[in-house]
Motif scaffolding. Structure first.
Motif, PDB file in Angstrom:
ATOM      1  N   SER A 405       0.847  -1.202   0.000  1.00  0.00           N
ATOM      2  CA  SER A 405       0.000   0.000   0.000  1.00  0.00           C
ATOM      3  C   SER A 405       0.877   1.244   0.000  1.00  0.00           C
ATOM      4  O   SER A 405       2.090   1.163   0.234  1.00  0.00           O
ATOM      5  CB  SER A 405      -0.912   0.019   1.234  1.00  0.00           C
ATOM      6  OG  SER A 405      -0.132   0.162   2.398  1.00  0.00           O
ATOM      7  N   LYS A 406       0.249   2.360  -0.215  1.00  0.00           N
ATOM      8  CA  LYS A 406       0.948   3.640  -0.079  1.00  0.00           C
ATOM      9  C   LYS A 406       1.034   3.943   1.424  1.00  0.00           C
ATOM     10  O   LYS A 406       0.047   3.816   2.147  1.00  0.00           O
ATOM     11  CB  LYS A 406       0.178   4.750  -0.798  1.00  0.00           C
ATOM     12  CG  LYS A 406       0.169   4.620  -2.318  1.00  0.00           C
ATOM     13  CD  LYS A 406      -0.508   5.822  -2.951  1.00  0.00           C
ATOM     14  CE  LYS A 406      -1.984   5.882  -2.582  1.00  0.00           C
ATOM     15  NZ  LYS A 406      -2.675   7.028  -3.267  1.00  0.00           N
ATOM     16  N   VAL A 407       2.224   4.339   1.851  1.00  0.00           N
ATOM     17  CA  VAL A 407       2.402   4.653   3.268  1.00  0.00           C
ATOM     18  C   VAL A 407       2.143   6.125   3.473  1.00  0.00           C
ATOM     19  O   VAL A 407       2.862   6.981   2.947  1.00  0.00           O
ATOM     20  CB  VAL A 407       3.827   4.288   3.752  1.00  0.00           C
ATOM     21  CG1 VAL A 407       3.998   4.666   5.218  1.00  0.00           C
ATOM     22  CG2 VAL A 407       4.096   2.815   3.531  1.00  0.00           C
ATOM     23  N   THR A 408       1.095   6.443   4.197  1.00  0.00           N
ATOM     24  CA  THR A 408       0.776   7.842   4.451  1.00  0.00           C
ATOM     25  C   THR A 408       1.814   8.490   5.360  1.00  0.00           C
ATOM     26  O   THR A 408       2.361   7.855   6.271  1.00  0.00           O
ATOM     27  CB  THR A 408      -0.616   7.959   5.107  1.00  0.00           C
ATOM     28  OG1 THR A 408      -0.881   9.336   5.380  1.00  0.00           O
ATOM     29  CG2 THR A 408      -0.678   7.183   6.406  1.00  0.00           C
ATOM     30  N   THR A 409       2.097   9.704   5.086  1.00  0.00           N
ATOM     31  CA  THR A 409       3.067  10.425   5.924  1.00  0.00           C
ATOM     32  C   THR A 409       2.471  10.769   7.280  1.00  0.00           C
ATOM     33  O   THR A 409       3.187  11.174   8.197  1.00  0.00           O
ATOM     34  CB  THR A 409       3.500  11.723   5.223  1.00  0.00           C
ATOM     35  OG1 THR A 409       2.330  12.506   4.945  1.00  0.00           O
ATOM     36  CG2 THR A 409       4.239  11.422   3.918  1.00  0.00           C
ATOM     37  N   LYS A 410       1.161  10.571   7.406  1.00  0.00           N
ATOM     38  CA  LYS A 410       0.471  10.967   8.642  1.00  0.00           C
ATOM     39  C   LYS A 410       0.844  10.090   9.836  1.00  0.00           C
ATOM     40  O   LYS A 410       0.670  10.488  10.976  1.00  0.00           O
ATOM     41  CB  LYS A 410      -1.047  10.939   8.406  1.00  0.00           C
ATOM     42  CG  LYS A 410      -1.497  11.912   7.319  1.00  0.00           C
ATOM     43  CD  LYS A 410      -2.924  11.665   6.898  1.00  0.00           C
ATOM     44  CE  LYS A 410      -3.320  12.549   5.714  1.00  0.00           C
ATOM     45  NZ  LYS A 410      -4.664  12.245   5.202  1.00  0.00           N
ATOM     46  N   ASN A 431      -8.585   1.728   0.765  1.00  0.00           N
ATOM     47  CA  ASN A 431      -8.422   2.099  -0.650  1.00  0.00           C
ATOM     48  C   ASN A 431      -6.940   2.212  -1.027  1.00  0.00           C
ATOM     49  O   ASN A 431      -6.494   3.219  -1.597  1.00  0.00           O
ATOM     50  CB  ASN A 431      -9.157   3.414  -0.946  1.00  0.00           C
ATOM     51  CG  ASN A 431     -10.652   3.284  -0.703  1.00  0.00           C
ATOM     52  OD1 ASN A 431     -11.236   2.208  -0.920  1.00  0.00           O
ATOM     53  ND2 ASN A 431     -11.276   4.365  -0.251  1.00  0.00           N
ATOM     54  N   ASP A 432      -6.201   1.190  -0.638  1.00  0.00           N
ATOM     55  CA  ASP A 432      -4.769   1.053  -0.970  1.00  0.00           C
ATOM     56  C   ASP A 432      -3.868   2.108  -0.332  1.00  0.00           C
ATOM     57  O   ASP A 432      -2.711   2.271  -0.736  1.00  0.00           O
ATOM     58  CB  ASP A 432      -4.557   1.078  -2.496  1.00  0.00           C
ATOM     59  CG  ASP A 432      -5.150  -0.157  -3.165  1.00  0.00           C
ATOM     60  OD1 ASP A 432      -5.123  -1.226  -2.530  1.00  0.00           O
ATOM     61  OD2 ASP A 432      -5.627  -0.053  -4.303  1.00  0.00           O
ATOM     62  N   GLU A 433      -4.354   2.804   0.693  1.00  0.00           N
ATOM     63  CA  GLU A 433      -3.510   3.730   1.440  1.00  0.00           C
ATOM     64  C   GLU A 433      -3.513   3.325   2.915  1.00  0.00           C
ATOM     65  O   GLU A 433      -4.567   3.129   3.510  1.00  0.00           O
ATOM     66  CB  GLU A 433      -4.003   5.175   1.300  1.00  0.00           C
ATOM     67  CG  GLU A 433      -3.121   6.163   2.054  1.00  0.00           C
ATOM     68  CD  GLU A 433      -3.639   7.595   1.983  1.00  0.00           C
ATOM     69  OE1 GLU A 433      -2.900   8.516   2.359  1.00  0.00           O
ATOM     70  OE2 GLU A 433      -4.798   7.789   1.558  1.00  0.00           O
TER      71      GLU A 433
END
Length: 616
Positions: A405-410, A431-433
């Motif tokens: 998945s995309k790694v959120t910076t949050k 949703n892939d994040e």
């Protein structure tokens, strides 16, 4: 020795004491030694010495060599021949008392060990198409279903396929806290069902069950001897002949060369038979070893014979496996991180709902942690083996587990921190994040730090070997107080490291619980298996901690050292007494009564010293 045999032997000694007391009373009244007093001494001799005489004769026939029992019988007969009736009777009496004490140590050990042989029942209730029938456990096969009612013992190793209950596993582990078991959970033969009737499917041939492994282990423990014990037994065979030849020489040569009168030479020869017998020396090892095994078994530490305890002397390093040894093997949630722009309460409810559909250990830990959350209705989930769970709610696709998945910076900073600490990660993906994650860690066993500290005080190096990655290994080692660790280990890597450690520092003990530990357990000088371990580790190990307590490690090391100290004390004391009495007899400075008391008294003291190992 059976309880009945011990009672008979003790009763014989008691009767022998009564006859001796009666003989001494009559002797003091008459002021002489009439025939009936001699008969009483003779009866005391015959009754008190029967068990030892029988044991000695049978052993002589079997081994085709004389032994200490025969030597003492000859000494007592010699005392009767020279008219020392009371001394001959007392000699056999004290010798028999020492035999009873040694039998007590044997019986105590057998009681502690053989209690483990009665872990499982002989029959089971077979369940086929709704019908019940009682069958012998040995006739069960893998896949058979058995009913286990409240109060009954689990007859087989298997898994629950219907019902749920709590089990008393103390017959196996010694731990009295009931353990909850539900459908799909593994159960072991010997556990006691204490709540509700369940149906168990047999997953292992009864001949290969954990209980059977333990029974085999116990039988080996009863048969194995220490190297010191074997050496003493070898010395005994030759030493007995030496004492007999020396006694005969003492009777023949001094009169032949006019050094001593024949009567005096014969008397001193009899004294040689008495004081030269290696009774105390022979008793220096076995009672100490048996008492140590009994002490260990009472603590639910199963040792495969006295040789294993002896091998622990000079231990230089202890190698620990991680999962199931240093740690409990049960993951625990330490943190749940969610992005600040998300509805945390909704995510926790959703996470609880999704993970509840899985039987994976990590999922079970998550649902246990979130048990107060609300379950969301009408969610269809799908489990992808090796990955995790997926679910669709409206237009949103959710995943929990190990998905790309995309790694959120949050929450990236918190994620990197958790990885550095060696935590296991369950990603929460929308949703892939990645919008959050669950951090879990395998919990360290209680008292691990105390164990590693105790080993350090004993000048024993502690090493951690694990298949986990570097960060996890480092974190666990730091928390456990272990300075040396090796990560990313395959089974062969563990065995190779043990070999290297043996070469570098000396004697190595390995403790583990899994099938991947078996090569290292077999390679180490001493292998220790946790009681909840696999069959392979139980078969390979020299010691099993049946109660799964890591704190047993310093206990068994200290017990082995105590056994060695007491054994050395016994050997030095017994040989010193023999040497002193023999030298004194050469100069004619010791009478037969004193020789009897000093020699046999030393045997009793040696055995009593060994029996101290039953306690503490």
């Amino acid at each position: 020795m059976s309880k009945k045999q011990l009672i008979i032997e003790t009763g014989s000694v008691a009767i022998s004491v009564i006859f001796i007391i009666a003989a001494f009373i009559l002797q003091s009244i008459t002021g002489a030694t009439p025939w009936y007093v001699i008969v009483l001494f003779g009866l005391s001799f015959a009754i008190g010495g029967f068990a030892k005489a029988k044991e000695g004769i049978l052993a002589t026939i079997k081994d085709k060599s004389l032994n200490v029992e025969i030597l003492m019988i000859l000494a007592a007969l010699g005392a009767f021949i020279v008219g020392s009736y009371s001394e001959g009777a007392i000699l056999i009496l004290i010798f028999s008392i020492s035999g009873v004490l040694e039998s007590y140590a044997t019986s105590k050990t057998e009681k502690e060990l053989t209690s483990l042989l009665e872990l499982a029942p002989k029959t089971a209730i077979l369940y086929i198409d709704g019908k019940e029938s009682e069958v012998e456990i040995e006739n069960l096969h893998i896949g058979d279903q058995v009913i286990v009612k409240v109060g009954q013992q689990m007859p087989v190793d298997g898994k629950i396929i219907k019902g749920e209950t709590s089990l008393d596993q103390s017959p196996i582990t010694g731990e009295f806290i009931p353990v909850y078991k539900k459908i799909g959970d593994e159960v072991f033969a010997g556990s006691i069902n204490i709540e509700q009737t369940v149906i168990v499917e047999t997953t292992k041939d009864p001949k290969e069950s954990v209980v059977q492994k333990i029974i085999t282990f116990v039988q080996e423990a009863q048969e194995n001897k220490t190297e010191s014990q074997t050496l003493i037994n070898k010395i005994e065979k030759y030493y007995v002949y030496f004492v007999i030849l020396f006694a005969i020489s003492f009777m023949i040569f001094p009169p032949l060369f006019n050094w001593l009168p024949a009567k005096e030479a014969f008397r001193r020869g009899i004294v040689v038979l008495v004081v030269g017998s290696p009774c105390a020396l022979v008793a220096s090892i076995t009672p100490a070893m048996l008492s140590s095994l009994s002490n260990a078994a009472r603590k639910r530490i199963l040792v495969k014979g006295g040789k294993t305890l002896e091998d622990m002397i000079g231990l230089k390093a202890v190698v620990f496996d991680k999962t199931g040894t240093i740690t409990t093997g049960t993951p625990k949630v330490v943190d749940i991180i969610t992005a600040k722009d998300q509805d945390r309460d909704y995510i926790l409810n959703l996470l609880y709902t999704i993970e509840k559909q899985s039987n994976h250990p990590l999922a079970n830990s998550v649902t246990a942690h979130l048990e107060k959350q609300k379950e969301i209705d009408n969610i269809n989930t799908n489990e992808i083996s090796g990955r995790g769970m997926t679910a669709t709610i409206g237009e949103d696709h959710w995943k929990t587990g190990k998905f790309e998945s995309k790694v959120t910076t949050k929450c990236n900073r918190e994620l990197q921190s958790a990885k550095v600490k060696g935590h296991s990660i369950i990603y929460i993906i929308k949703n892939d994040e990645m919008i959050g994650f669950v951090a879990l860690t395998d919990t360290i066993r209680d008292n691990v730090q105390e164990v590693t500290k105790a080993l350090k005080n004993l000048n024993i190096k502690s090493v951690l070997l694990t298949g986990d990655h570097e960060d996890t290994a480092k974190a666990i080692a730091l928390e456990a107080g272990i300075e040396t660790y090796l990560a990313n280990c395959l089974p062969e890597d563990k065995a190779d490291y043990v070999k290297k450690l043996q070469k570098d520092v000396g004697k190595v003990l390995m403790i583990g619980d899994g099938i991947n530990d078996a090569p290292a357990l077999a390679t180490a000088d001493i292998g220790v298996a946790m009681g909840a371990g696999t069959d392979v580790s139980l078969e390979t190990a020299d010691i099993v901690f049946m109660n799964n307590n890591i704190e047993n490690l310093p206990k068994i090391i200290n017990l082995s050292r105590r056994m060695r100290r007491i054994t050395i004390q016994n050997v030095i004391f017994s040989t010193s007494v023999i040497a002193l009495l023999m030298i004194t007899n050469l100069f004619g400075k010791i009478e037969l009564p004193l020789g009897v008391v000093a020699h046999e008294g030393s045997t009793i003291l040696v055995i009593l010293n060994s029996l101290r190992l039953l306690f503490k």
